[in-house]
Scaffold this motif. Structure first.
Motif, PDB file in Angstrom:
ATOM      1  N   GLU A 217       0.809  -1.214   0.000  1.00 26.01           N
ATOM      2  CA  GLU A 217       0.000   0.000   0.000  1.00 26.01           C
ATOM      3  C   GLU A 217       0.850   1.276   0.000  1.00 26.01           C
ATOM      4  OE1 GLU A 217      -0.722   0.251   4.832  1.00 26.01           O
ATOM      5  OE2 GLU A 217      -2.189  -0.752   3.552  1.00 26.01           O
ATOM      6  N   GLU A 218       2.142   1.150   0.338  1.00 23.58           N
ATOM      7  CA  GLU A 218       3.024   2.310   0.360  1.00 23.58           C
ATOM      8  C   GLU A 218       3.649   2.602  -1.002  1.00 23.58           C
ATOM      9  OE1 GLU A 218       4.826   1.883   4.877  1.00 23.58           O
ATOM     10  OE2 GLU A 218       5.776   0.770   3.237  1.00 23.58           O
TER      11      GLU A 218
ATOM     12  N   MET B 190      13.300  -4.931  -9.773  1.00 25.69           N
ATOM     13  CA  MET B 190      12.244  -3.931  -9.805  1.00 25.69           C
ATOM     14  C   MET B 190      12.584  -2.856  -8.781  1.00 25.69           C
ATOM     15  SD  MET B 190      10.010  -4.826 -12.037  1.00 25.69           S
ATOM     16  CE  MET B 190      11.347  -5.510 -12.987  1.00 25.69           C
ATOM     17  N   ARG B 191      12.489  -1.584  -9.196  1.00 22.26           N
ATOM     18  CA  ARG B 191      12.684  -0.490  -8.253  1.00 22.26           C
ATOM     19  C   ARG B 191      11.324  -0.063  -7.712  1.00 22.26           C
ATOM     20  NH1 ARG B 191      16.655   2.418  -6.462  1.00 22.26           N
ATOM     21  NH2 ARG B 191      18.117   1.629  -8.038  1.00 22.26           N
ATOM     22  N   LEU B 192      11.149  -0.204  -6.408  1.00 25.03           N
ATOM     23  CA  LEU B 192       9.909   0.167  -5.746  1.00 25.03           C
ATOM     24  C   LEU B 192      10.050   1.580  -5.204  1.00 25.03           C
ATOM     25  CD1 LEU B 192       9.344  -3.131  -3.685  1.00 25.03           C
ATOM     26  CD2 LEU B 192       8.809  -2.667  -6.092  1.00 25.03           C
ATOM     27  N   HIS B 193       9.264   2.507  -5.733  1.00 22.43           N
ATOM     28  CA  HIS B 193       9.327   3.905  -5.312  1.00 22.43           C
ATOM     29  C   HIS B 193       8.294   4.160  -4.218  1.00 22.43           C
ATOM     30  CE1 HIS B 193      11.971   5.399  -8.595  1.00 22.43           C
ATOM     31  NE2 HIS B 193      11.428   4.402  -9.285  1.00 22.43           N
ATOM     32  N   ILE B 194       8.770   4.720  -3.114  1.00 20.36           N
ATOM     33  CA  ILE B 194       7.902   5.091  -1.991  1.00 20.36           C
ATOM     34  C   ILE B 194       8.247   6.525  -1.628  1.00 20.36           C
ATOM     35  CG2 ILE B 194       7.211   4.570   0.372  1.00 20.36           C
ATOM     36  CD1 ILE B 194       8.169   1.722  -0.082  1.00 20.36           C
ATOM     37  N   GLY B 195       7.495   7.456  -2.127  1.00 21.43           N
ATOM     38  CA  GLY B 195       7.839   8.855  -1.928  1.00 21.43           C
ATOM     39  C   GLY B 195       9.204   9.135  -2.537  1.00 21.43           C
TER      40      GLY B 195
END
Length: 252
Positions: free
Chosen positions: A155-156, A167-172
Motif C-alpha cells: 500500500e506504500e 524492480m525499483r519500488l518507489h515510496i515517496g
C-alpha cells in the motif's frame, strides 16, 4: 529468560560456521547442537537433533538452502529458519517460505541478536501451529537494505520500474530494489490497486492524476507528484479503463 533454542548451523564454508558459532556463544538463549556443511547431511542431522532453529546458508553444493527449507516446511513441527547468506537476490524466496529473518554476510552481532529476539518459544512436542490463511494478493515485500532486509508494504508503493533483473519500488522520495520480474509482480499485486502502463512500469491506481496525448502522439499518465509516465500501446486499454471508471464514479 525465554526457553533455549536448540540450534543447527548449516553452511559449506568453515570460516562462516566459525563466525556463527562465535555469535551464537554470545547469546545465552542459543543452545548450539550441531553443524552441517551441505543440505542432505543437514536433513539427516535434523532427524536426530530436532533443532528449534536453523541458521541456513543458501548457496551450497548439492541441495541448496531454499530446497532444504521447502523440505522442512511440510513437517509437523518445522524449525524456525534464519537465512545467512552473502547474496541478497534470494530474499523473496526466503520469505515466501516464512523465514524469520534474512541476514547478509558478514553478520553483525547486533543484527543477529535482533533476529533471534523475533523467535518465540519452541513449540511443545505434538503441537502443530495452524497454517496461516492464504492471502489472495501480496501485501508486503522484503527488500535488501543496509546489510539486512526490511518490510515494504504494498500500500506504500507509488511506482514500480523495471531495472534489468530487478524492480525499483518507489515510496515517496525513497526507493528499493527487489529481485523480481515485472510480470511476476503483476501476478502478485491486486489489480484493483495497481495497473501496468508500460512493459517496464506499474503504478498504484490512486497515484494517477490524469492522462494526456502529447505532441508526439504518445499517451502519458501523470502522477500526483507531477511526473509523466509513458503508456505503452499494449496497455492503453488499462488507461482507458481507469478513465472510464472515473467517469462512472462522477456520474453516480
Amino acid at each position: 529468560m525465554p526457553e533455549a533454542l536448540k540450534t543447527l548451523i548449516v553452511d559449506d564454508e568453515p570460516l562462516a560456521i566459525e563466525r556463527m558459532q562465535i555469535l551464537c556463544a554470545r547469546i545465552p538463549r542459543i543452545n548450539l547442537v550441531g553443524t552441517a556443511t551441505e543440505g542432505a547431511s543437514a536433513l539427516r542431522l535434523m532427524e536426530c537433533l530436532e533443532p528449534d532453529l536453523i541458521l541456513l546458508d543458501i548457496q551450497m553444493p548439492g541441495m541448496d538452502g531454499v530446497s532444504v527449507a521447502r523440505t522442512l516446511a511440510d513437517r509437523p513441527r518445522p524449525p524456525a529458519l534464519i537465512f545467512v547468506t552473502a547474496f541478497d537476490e534470494f530474499a523473496v524466496a526466503a520469505f515466501d517460505i516464512a523465514a524469520v529473518d534474512y541476514l547478509l554476510k558478514p553478520v553483525e552481532a547486533e543484527r543477529f541478536e535482533r533476529a533471534i529476539a523475533r523467535i518465540g518459544a519452541p513449540a511443545s512436542p505434538g503441537a502443530r501451529p495452524a497454517p496461516p490463511a492464504p492471502a489472495p494478493w501480496a501485501r508486503e515485500f522484503w527488500v535488501p537494505h543496509r546489510g539486512g532486509v526490511i518490510r515494504v508494504r504494498a500500500e506504500e508503493i507509488d511506482l514500480i520500474e523495471a531495472e534489468r533483473d530487478y524492480m525499483r519500488l518507489h515510496i515517496g522520495a525513497r526507493s528499493y530494489l527487489l529481485h523480481e520480474t515485472i510480470s511476476g509482480l503483476e501476478r502478485k499485486l491486486d489489480p484493483a490497486e495497481f495497473v501496468r502502463l508500460h512493459r517496464s512500469t506499474m503504478v498504484r491506481r490512486d497515484r494517477i492524476a490524469g492522462f494526456r496525448h502529447n505532441d508526439a502522439g504518445v499517451w502519458e499518465a501523470q502522477l500526483g507528484d507531477g511526473r509523466w509516465l509513458r503508456v505503452g500501446r499494449t496497455y492503453l486499454a488499462n488507461a482507458r479503463a481507469i478513465v472510464e471508471k472515473g467517469r462512472r464514479n462522477r456520474s453516480s
